[in-house]
Structure formats: C-alpha cells, structure tokens
Design an enzyme around this catalytic site. Structure first.
Site: not given
Length: 115
Positions: A33-34, A89, A95-96, A102, A104
């Site tokens: 994740d960035i 999410n 909260g998507q 995806h 996390h």
C-alpha cells in the site's frame, strides 16, 4: 478477464502504474500500500475487475479463498510473526475508496491504531 479502463487497480495490473509487488500469479496480485496503516500493509486484488465484495457470487468462491489463503503466506514471507489484520471495505458506508475488490493485510504492532 474483465478490466475497467478508469480503475487505478486495473492500471496497476496492466503495468500502467508502478507498484511494489509482493506476489503475482495468473489470478491475483499483491502489492504494498502506498499509504500504509501498519509496518507491513499489502493489498491483495483479483486481476479480473470486480467492483465490490457485494458483486461476488458462488463463481468467485475459489478466488476469494485464494485471496484469504495468500494472506498468512505473505505475512510470514514479509516477517510478520505477531499477528495481522485482514480487512475488505465494501461500498461507501464500508469505507471503500477504490471500487476494485481488494483485501488489506496489515501486520506489525497494533496496525489498527493509526492516529
């Protein structure tokens, strides 16, 4: 395999946007994740564009199982030994932010306590 030309994750899959890959096969991609919320924070995504978990059905069961089974393997390979958290999410109230399914996977000391 379906793709969405406007989806940032589809662009990452296509190599149009760089990522720091943690795993890749014919069906899944995992990358760091960035904006990590934990010392180790990777995203596991299907290469086929599926917008949300709510858009999955019985035909996605094997892919979802592979995503979940990949999490402990990646955490072990990335040195996480004291536990990790998995989160998907779904939708605006969930909260998507990116509408490509995806998961996390966050590891390290209490990753959910980001300030």
């Amino acid at each position: 395999m379906t793709h969405d030309a406007n989806c940032i994750f589809c662009k990452i899959i296509a190599g149009q946007i760089p990522s720091r890959k943690a795993y890749e096969d014919e069906e899944l991609l995992a990358f760091h994740d960035i904006n990590p919320w934990a010392p180790v924070h990777v995203l596991i995504i299907p290469k086929a564009h599926v917008a949300t978990l709510s858009d999955t059905g019985p035909e996605h069961a094997a892919m979802l199982g592979r995503m979940l089974a990949l999490a402990p393997r990646l955490m072990a390979e990335l040195g996480v030994t004291s536990g990790y958290r998995t989160v998907i999410n779904t939708g605006p109230d969930g909260g998507q932010e990116v509408y490509h399914l995806h998961m996390h996977v966050m590891g390290g000391p209490r990753p959910w306590l980001k300030g």
